[in-house]
Design an enzyme around this catalytic site. Structure first.
Site, PDB file in Angstrom:
ATOM      1  N   THR A 294      40.662 -19.629  50.732  1.00 29.83           N
ATOM      2  CA  THR A 294      40.198 -19.184  52.196  1.00 29.83           C
ATOM      3  C   THR A 294      38.739 -18.623  52.126  1.00 29.83           C
ATOM      4  O   THR A 294      38.099 -18.560  51.131  1.00 29.83           O
ATOM      5  CB  THR A 294      41.106 -17.961  52.453  1.00 29.83           C
ATOM      6  OG1 THR A 294      42.491 -18.438  52.322  1.00 29.83           O
ATOM      7  CG2 THR A 294      40.780 -17.347  53.832  1.00 29.83           C
TER       8      THR A 294
ATOM      9  N   THR B 140      40.962 -20.220  57.200  1.00 32.79           N
ATOM     10  CA  THR B 140      41.673 -21.080  56.010  1.00 32.79           C
ATOM     11  C   THR B 140      42.354 -22.206  56.340  1.00 32.79           C
ATOM     12  O   THR B 140      42.872 -22.440  57.439  1.00 32.79           O
ATOM     13  CB  THR B 140      42.585 -19.877  55.332  1.00 32.79           C
ATOM     14  OG1 THR B 140      43.127 -20.699  53.960  1.00 32.79           O
ATOM     15  CG2 THR B 140      43.770 -19.625  56.093  1.00 32.79           C
ATOM     16  N   ILE B 141      42.640 -23.169  55.174  1.00 36.53           N
ATOM     17  CA  ILE B 141      43.761 -24.147  55.326  1.00 36.53           C
ATOM     18  C   ILE B 141      44.892 -23.792  54.408  1.00 36.53           C
ATOM     19  O   ILE B 141      45.715 -24.953  54.159  1.00 36.53           O
ATOM     20  CB  ILE B 141      42.963 -25.560  55.416  1.00 36.53           C
ATOM     21  CG1 ILE B 141      42.202 -25.741  54.141  1.00 36.53           C
ATOM     22  CG2 ILE B 141      42.272 -26.059  56.608  1.00 36.53           C
ATOM     23  CD1 ILE B 141      41.457 -27.131  53.770  1.00 36.53           C
TER      24      ILE B 141
ATOM     25  N   ASP C  10      53.366 -20.346  54.599  1.00 41.04           N
ATOM     26  CA  ASP C  10      53.382 -18.966  54.841  1.00 41.04           C
ATOM     27  C   ASP C  10      54.232 -18.371  55.919  1.00 41.04           C
ATOM     28  O   ASP C  10      54.355 -17.174  55.808  1.00 41.04           O
ATOM     29  CB  ASP C  10      51.881 -18.609  55.505  1.00 41.04           C
ATOM     30  CG  ASP C  10      50.849 -18.482  54.462  1.00 41.04           C
ATOM     31  OD1 ASP C  10      51.180 -18.815  53.334  1.00 41.04           O
ATOM     32  OD2 ASP C  10      49.798 -18.163  54.777  1.00 41.04           O
TER      33      ASP C  10
ATOM     34  N   SER D  53      49.886 -13.925  57.870  1.00 40.81           N
ATOM     35  CA  SER D  53      48.842 -14.119  56.992  1.00 40.81           C
ATOM     36  C   SER D  53      48.451 -12.650  56.148  1.00 40.81           C
ATOM     37  O   SER D  53      48.875 -11.727  56.898  1.00 40.81           O
ATOM     38  CB  SER D  53      47.569 -14.502  57.961  1.00 40.81           C
ATOM     39  OG  SER D  53      46.356 -14.488  57.073  1.00 40.81           O
ATOM     40  N   SER D  54      47.507 -12.751  55.316  1.00 42.71           N
ATOM     41  CA  SER D  54      47.082 -11.638  54.615  1.00 42.71           C
ATOM     42  C   SER D  54      45.653 -11.481  54.926  1.00 42.71           C
ATOM     43  O   SER D  54      44.925 -10.499  54.657  1.00 42.71           O
ATOM     44  CB  SER D  54      47.433 -11.606  53.155  1.00 42.71           C
ATOM     45  OG  SER D  54      48.658 -11.612  52.741  1.00 42.71           O
TER      46      SER D  54
ATOM     47  N   GLY E 213      41.692 -14.952  49.035  1.00 40.07           N
ATOM     48  CA  GLY E 213      42.342 -14.517  47.929  1.00 40.07           C
ATOM     49  C   GLY E 213      43.794 -14.371  48.057  1.00 40.07           C
ATOM     50  O   GLY E 213      44.512 -13.652  47.238  1.00 40.07           O
TER      51      GLY E 213
END
Length: 566
Positions: A377, A395-396, A419, A448-449, A469
């Site tokens: 990311t 991100t991808i 995800d 997502s994070s 990460g």
């Protein structure tokens, strides 16, 4: 537009990370008006030019994002999605732009289960069905339209030039292709882009040209978002889907829209912490963990001491347990954000922490808070002289996403559908468990994070940060905040410091090299399992001192990282 009279914020030449990077990426000695920190020096350079020419932080951020899509295709993207926080001291507000990908209309809950009802990771990660509807182009265009001063065509111009004329690749670029060569060669459209005509690898120091991507970017410049979500580019995406059994349709693309959301807000030791709200779990749990830790004398227990790491790990465990139960897309499910981020709930969880002994994760269940995303990311941070700040993470998913390039369009498709919870209780690629709140549904944004974060002190921007990460994004961002606020580290030291991570399950503290062996022994004596693993995250940060000076910290964990100001 987020412009107006503001205290002049003065950047600094005290950014040390640039000195270790490839090429000349030093910060000018007399830097006074803006700061850009990204994971690639070419993107930093182009964004800095925007600030030098009078643009604001949003203009520079959008320029950087498109430049990263060209120079860092493994993670920079127009085929993925992300989150942006925009802070304006003049307007007195922080807003969140959600341009996370969405599940196609044809998605079904059990689409990634095999005939025996088991989750099929190959299908959810390396197939055309793994791609969610991309949000990056729409999200960046929205940010520019509402808060910027440049035209979309102007913001795209550097990226178009870098794609059409090419750029000299560093070793990180060539090494990354080599590491993923087998997967990339499985798809003809990808092999055409990332390998020479004879099938050999590009080498560091050679020029890399992307004519198809340049043409795609030109269509966006000429036609706006319709140049991506309709017309020729949309047709190419759908053709790629049909060739591989994917689900994204012309209607999915045409109907995609980003959303402006209220960021999660918390307060830690007198600092206002703003971070991304759902469908990111990041901001919620950054605030939740800080709330648990606030009652402890962290400065006294010491930076990366066994006592401090123990308290951090125990707080992290409890937050990640809640993540597995409650977090999802708030357009589809009710998420108790207020409860999760409340000081009272943090006190309840803190009461279950033994300051001398590790809690067995198997004994921890999600609480009652009522009233591993890839290391590839990309995050960047930008501040300007007008009092604006941007924290952006996009991100991808995996490095190179699904590894599938849209034939004729030149960009990689994401594999963000992984995800979602393919099957409740089964961990995803990052070991994260999910439940009903994050099940696959048409039109839904996957959890997502990503945790783009802006910290303010007395209404002034103080810290702009975020990281890649995967599941470690939350804890990486958390530790930079603590390193600055609790331990009074300068921003480069805060970024460089060894990191730790606990995500409830698996029940272990993951540590980077640099944590003392004596500290590890003390943690093991408390009942923790400690595992030293690879570096975590690549956090790109800016701190604003009380006198208005900007300090940039580029993460040396990523060799192309660059912090520059003027």
């Amino acid at each position: 537009m987020l412009l107006g009279a503001s205290v002049c914020l003065l950047p600094t030449a005290a950014v040390q990370a640039a000195a270790i990077l490839e090429g000349d990426r030093s910060v000018p000695v007399d830097a006074r008006n803006g700061m850009v920190v990204t994971s690639h020096y070419l993107a930093t350079d182009e964004a800095l030019k925007v600030l030098e020419n009078g643009g604001n932080a949003i203009d520079a951020a959008v320029t950087a994002a498109f430049a990263l899509a060209v120079t860092q295709p493994r993670s920079g993207n127009i085929g993925g999605g992300g989150f942006m926080l925009v802070s304006s001291e003049t307007a007195g507000e922080v807003v969140a732009i959600d341009y996370r990908e969405k599940a196609p209309a044809g998605a079904t809950r059990d689409m990634f289960l095999d005939k025996d009802g088991n989750a099929d990771s190959e299908l959810s990660r390396y197939s055309h069905k793994a791609a969610g509807v991309p949000g990056t182009v729409a999200g960046l265009a929205l940010a520019l339209e509402k808060y910027g001063t440049l035209s979309l065509a102007d913001a795209l111009a550097p990226a178009i030039r870098l794609a059409e004329d090419g750029f000299i690749i560093p070793s990180r670029f060539s090494d990354g292709i080599g590491e993923r060569a087998d997967k990339l060669r499985q798809f003809e459209s990808s092999a055409k882009v990332f390998f020479k005509s004879d099938g050999s690898l590009y080498k560091a120091g050679e020029r890399f040209v992307q004519k198809d991507l340049a043409a795609t970017l030109k269509r966006i410049a000429a036609q706006g978002v319709k140049g991506f979500y309709e017309g020729e580019t949309a047709d190419l995406i759908v053709a790629q889907m049909q060739a591989g059994g994917g689900l994204i349709s012309l209607d999915d693309l045409k109907n995609y829209a980003p959303a402006i959301r209220k960021p999660v807000h918390g307060n830690y030791r007198g600092y206002d912490v703003y971070s991304m709200s759902p469908p990111s779990s990041g901001g919620t749990h950054v605030v939740q963990i800080l709330n648990m830790l606030e009652a402890y004398p962290i400065a006294e227990t010491g930076h990366n001491s066994a006592a401090t790491i123990h308290l951090m790990a125990e707080s992290m465990k409890r937050a990640y347990a809640d993540r597995s139960e409650y977090l999802g897309d708030t357009d589809f499910v009710k998420v108790p954000v207020a409860g999760l981020t409340s000081k009272d709930y943090a006190a309840e969880l803190r009461a279950t922490i033994d300051p001398q002994k590790a809690t067995d994760s198997a004994s921890l269940k999600p609480g009652n808070p009522v009233p591993y995303e890839s290391n590839e990311t990309t995050h960047f941070s930008v501040v300007d002289k007008f009092g604006n700040a941007v924290s952006n993470t996009y991100t991808i998913n995996f490095s190179y996403g699904s590894h599938i390039v849209v034939d004729g369009a030149g960009f990689l498709l994401n594999n963000e559908m992984d995800d979602f919870s393919a099957k409740p209780g089964v961990p995803n690629a990052y070991g994260l468990l999910g439940g009903e709140a994050n099940k696959v549904e048409p039109g839904k944004r996957m959890l997502s994070s990503m945790s783009p974060t802006i910290v303010q002190k007395d209404g002034k921007n103080f810290l702009v940060t975020g990281s890649p990460g995967g599941s470690r994004i939350i804890t990486t961002t958390l530790q930079v905040l603590m390193n600055v606020i609790d331990h009074n580290l300068n921003i480069q030291a805060a970024v460089n410091a060894p990191r730790v991570h606990h995500q409830w399950l698996p029940d272990e503290i993951r540590v980077e090299e640099g944590i003392s062996p004596d500290t590890v022994k003390l943690l093991e004596g408390m009942g923790h399992k400690v595992s030293q693993q690879a570096a975590m995250g690549a956090i790109q940060s800016i701190m604003v001192a009380e006198d208005g000076t900007f300090y940039g910290g580029a993460d040396p964990r990523r060799s192309t990282s660059s912090a520059r100001g003027f």
